[in-house]
Design an enzyme around this catalytic site. Sequence first.
Site, PDB file in Angstrom:
ATOM      1  N   SER A 113      -3.322  10.242   6.091  1.00 14.56           N
ATOM      2  CA  SER A 113      -3.435  10.371   4.112  1.00 14.56           C
ATOM      3  C   SER A 113      -3.626  11.975   4.660  1.00 14.56           C
ATOM      4  O   SER A 113      -3.626  12.853   5.069  1.00 14.56           O
ATOM      5  CB  SER A 113      -3.981   9.231   3.611  1.00 14.56           C
ATOM      6  OG  SER A 113      -3.976   9.698   2.352  1.00 14.56           O
ATOM      7  N   HIS A 169      -0.303   1.870   1.985  1.00 15.76           N
ATOM      8  CA  HIS A 169      -0.751   2.864   1.994  1.00 15.76           C
ATOM      9  C   HIS A 169      -1.417   2.728   2.903  1.00 15.76           C
ATOM     10  O   HIS A 169      -1.793   3.321   4.588  1.00 15.76           O
ATOM     11  CB  HIS A 169      -1.746   3.686   0.730  1.00 15.76           C
ATOM     12  CG  HIS A 169      -2.064   5.102   0.771  1.00 15.76           C
ATOM     13  ND1 HIS A 169      -1.293   6.549   1.117  1.00 15.76           N
ATOM     14  CD2 HIS A 169      -2.807   5.279   1.330  1.00 15.76           C
ATOM     15  CE1 HIS A 169      -1.809   7.202   1.659  1.00 15.76           C
ATOM     16  NE2 HIS A 169      -3.053   6.636   1.441  1.00 15.76           N
TER      17      HIS A 169
END
Length: 260
Positions: free
Chosen positions: A96, A230
């Site tokens: 991320s 994610h």
Amino acid sequence: MNGAQGNGVRATPWLVCRHRRPQARIRLYCFPHSGGSPGEYVRWADDLPDVEVLGVQLPGRGSRLMAEPLTSLPSVLSRLLDSAEFEPPFAFFGHSMGGLTAYETARCLAERGRPVPEFVMTSACTPPGHPRDNGLRTLPDAELLAAVDGRFGGGLPPDLGEDATLRDLIMRSMRADITLSETYEPLPGPPWTGPLHAIGGRQDLPEEILARWEEFTTGPFSLTMLPGGHFYFRDPAHRRSLLGHLEGLLAGATAGQRRM
């Protein structure tokens, strides 16, 4: 988990390691996600026995929890590179926000004429130039916490709301990281010239967005999609797939070193 030091490399709070392996064939430096600490990444050393796994620890988390967090990528890069040495051969993994940090760190190392990673892997990370200012950094804590938890599928500790002091400290570092991400602009200079590998969860960012990372290296590029959201690697099966993929890339990098 201790500050990293070995083979003459000075100790620094910016790098932590769970299992010191000075004779490892290669080192993997992991750059955590927004608000995250390197703890879960350095545990990967249990499944990568021939690799020394180190985590990049920004101020405001882990053993540096009380330190003031940084809110811009240039300030992170300046202090990180002034304090830390990356011992070759090595590779970068960033998840991320950590993907941006890993990528720009590699570029800065090259610009400074210092050893560079054998490859950079960006995980669940949109490439430079992709819109990323969602205004999250201006939300009150409760709204920010709800937005982040909803967007990233339970990436926060479930009992975070029960300890006000801990929550405030974690929210401080998370807000700083989100500010860093939302205000990020690609640094000037040439792109990364080495191998770049993008990876992500199929239920997170669209494949076509991650594929745009190819525009940000003049070297080899690959894209791998795994099941999950994610934090796809928090599923044991998907983590094994990720680490197997990493292990293959790391082995290939050291094989290339031996042929030189």
